[in-house]
Design a protein around this motif. Structure first.
Motif, PDB file in Angstrom:
ATOM      1  N   ALA A  38       1.152  -1.381   0.424  1.00 22.87           N
ATOM      2  CA  ALA A  38       0.118  -0.135  -0.251  1.00 22.87           C
ATOM      3  C   ALA A  38       0.870   1.180  -0.156  1.00 22.87           C
ATOM      4  O   ALA A  38       1.772   1.223   0.865  1.00 22.87           O
ATOM      5  N   GLU A  65      -3.164   3.587  -0.223  1.00 21.20           N
ATOM      6  CA  GLU A  65      -3.448   3.167   1.507  1.00 21.20           C
ATOM      7  C   GLU A  65      -4.845   4.676   1.660  1.00 21.20           C
ATOM      8  O   GLU A  65      -5.964   3.501   1.913  1.00 21.20           O
ATOM      9  N   HIS A 102      -8.837   0.902  -4.347  1.00 17.34           N
ATOM     10  CA  HIS A 102      -9.151   0.474  -2.650  1.00 17.34           C
ATOM     11  C   HIS A 102      -9.491   1.808  -2.279  1.00 17.34           C
ATOM     12  O   HIS A 102      -8.992   3.294  -1.811  1.00 17.34           O
ATOM     13  N   TYR A 198     -11.904  -7.466   6.943  1.00 19.33           N
ATOM     14  CA  TYR A 198     -10.634  -7.843   7.842  1.00 19.33           C
ATOM     15  C   TYR A 198     -11.492  -8.843   8.709  1.00 19.33           C
ATOM     16  O   TYR A 198     -12.869  -9.416   8.535  1.00 19.33           O
ATOM     17  N   GLN A 229      -8.172  -9.580   4.781  1.00 19.06           N
ATOM     18  CA  GLN A 229      -7.322  -8.322   5.623  1.00 19.06           C
ATOM     19  C   GLN A 229      -6.217  -9.495   6.042  1.00 19.06           C
ATOM     20  O   GLN A 229      -6.861  -9.668   7.286  1.00 19.06           O
ATOM     21  N   HIS A 231      -4.826  -8.642   9.094  1.00 16.44           N
ATOM     22  CA  HIS A 231      -4.092  -7.444  10.073  1.00 16.44           C
ATOM     23  C   HIS A 231      -3.755  -8.842  11.327  1.00 16.44           C
ATOM     24  O   HIS A 231      -4.578  -8.779  12.264  1.00 16.44           O
ATOM     25  N   THR A 259      -4.710  -9.354   2.491  1.00 17.97           N
ATOM     26  CA  THR A 259      -4.569  -7.827   1.928  1.00 17.97           C
ATOM     27  C   THR A 259      -3.802  -7.512   3.227  1.00 17.97           C
ATOM     28  O   THR A 259      -4.442  -7.559   4.244  1.00 17.97           O
ATOM     29  N   GLU A 260      -3.887  -6.137   3.201  1.00 18.66           N
ATOM     30  CA  GLU A 260      -3.075  -5.050   4.474  1.00 18.66           C
ATOM     31  C   GLU A 260      -2.854  -6.347   5.511  1.00 18.66           C
ATOM     32  O   GLU A 260      -3.260  -5.910   6.561  1.00 18.66           O
ATOM     33  N   TRP A 326       0.116  -3.884   4.075  1.00 21.60           N
ATOM     34  CA  TRP A 326       0.059  -2.695   4.583  1.00 21.60           C
ATOM     35  C   TRP A 326       0.935  -1.458   4.969  1.00 21.60           C
ATOM     36  O   TRP A 326       1.203  -1.481   6.173  1.00 21.60           O
TER      37      TRP A 326
END
Length: 370
Positions: A38, A65, A102, A198, A229, A231, A259-260, A326
């Motif tokens: 990102a 981002e 995004h 997420y 996501q 995270h 992702t992220e 990310w």
């Protein structure tokens, strides 16, 4: 136009200075999946050439981002701001990157005017969907053929698999999601279209997402993939939970994107998982233990966590099309302010001094040979 020309000149100078045989993260996984990052406004504008050099070396996919979120690109009803977007797609073209948009529709970082009329009353369904579709037509239409895949809708589900009670849902129900995907396909039929969220590793949330995705597919609405996501924290979720999500999404007929991706090495108050920006705590020494540098023990845990994650991703490379970090380096990470403000975090593969974490890189290199 002049700004984009200057950016391309800057990029040419930076990239021509790269060592020709310098191996990057993207090179390790060329035969597996895209490795993405990102990027922010300073990076796409060419103001930080040392960061651009790292992006060129390590990544072959880009995500914006914040610069293409509604409040940035469409802050007022009759005003669009494409300065970031134009520089972003120019960077993607220069790098030959798989470029992601995004995101077109989200419940956060969207101005309140989107949902109300001149008197401040909540719009009706038809009016709101029309406003949403016009936004998609303007943004996705401007970058038709330049953005390869769009996160069409972001974070529309609760943890139990029910629909989030956003203004979008209150007015239009789940039809806002279907209408967004229909419009995105109409505007750019060649672009891939994704749903992104997420905590997709949670079975209950994933079930809700997949129920809708399969329903859309049965109705002939294009939806190509589900973004999971990443995270994550040092010890949760488990690899088994992540793997089950990858398998179920693929078995349902959709691409999987991680992702992220980042790994939070700091303690969190309570049971705060995922990326709900409504959760926010004031800083305190208890939750900021590495203000002056990460401990060797936590650095080793971070290295092992990334090793385990990429072993899992490599195992399922037939299902995963992209893994996107990310943020470029620790100093740029949003986790310095989430869920506790003003902390010093170390969640990425490049540190604050713009140095690759060589221990992690070496382990990922070994994994990539499998």
């Amino acid at each position: 136009m002049l700004k984009n020309t200057l950016l391309l000149i800057c990029l040419t100078i930076v990239f021509s200075a790269q060592k020709p045989n310098e191996e990057g993260l993207k090179d390790l996984f060329t035969d597996s999946f895209y490795i993405g990052v990102a990027v922010n406004g300073q990076q796409v504008s060419g103001k930080v050439p040392e960061e651009l050099a790292l992006i060129e070396r390590h990544f072959n996919s880009l995500s914006p981002e914040n610069g293409l979120k509604w409040e940035k690109v469409h802050p007022e009803m009759d005003r669009y701001d494409f300065e970031f977007g134009d520089a972003y797609v120019a960077l993607g073209e220069k790098l030959g990157a798989f470029t992601i948009g995004h995101c077109l529709v989200w419940h956060q970082q969207v101005p309140n005017w989107v949902f109300v009329d001149e008197a401040g009353r909540l719009l009706g369904k038809e009016a709101l969907l029309s406003r949403m579709e016009d936004h998609i037509a303007q943004v996705a239409g401007r970058y038709k053929g330049k953005i390869d895949g769009w996160d069409v809708v972001n974070e529309a589900f609760n943890e139990d698999g029910s629909y989030r009670e956003s203004n979008w849902y209150k007015v239009a129900g789940k039809d806002f999601i279907k209408a967004a995907f229909r419009k995105a396909h109409e505007v750019d039929p060649a672009a891939e279209l994704y749903y992104n969220d997420y905590n997709v590793w949670k079975a209950s949330k994933r079930a809700g997402i997949l129920t809708l995705a399969k329903e859309m597919k049965a109705e002939g609405i294009q939806i190509d993939g589900i973004g999971m996501q990443g995270h994550y924290m040092l010890e949760s979720p488990s690899l088994e939970q992540i793997e089950q999500g990858i398998i179920e999404i693929a078995e349902a007929g959709f691409q999987v994107m991680i992702t992220e991706l980042d790994v939070d090495v700091l303690p969190r108050p309570g049971n705060t998982q995922g990326a709900d920006l409504n959760i926010n705590f004031a800083n305190s020494p208890k939750y900021n233990p590495f203000a002056n540098g990460i401990s060797p023990e936590s650095a080793a845990k971070l290295s092992q966590r990334y090793t385990d994650l990429f072993q899992l991703f490599q195992k399922h490379k037939d299902k995963i099309s992209r893994v996107t970090f990310w943020g470029l380096h620790d100093g740029r990470s949003w986790l310095n302010n989430f869920p506790v403000r003003s902390r010093t975090n170390y969640p990425l593969l490049i540190d604050r001094d713009l140095k690759v974490k060589e221990d992690v890189f070496a382990k990922l290199k070994a994994i990539s040979k499998d």
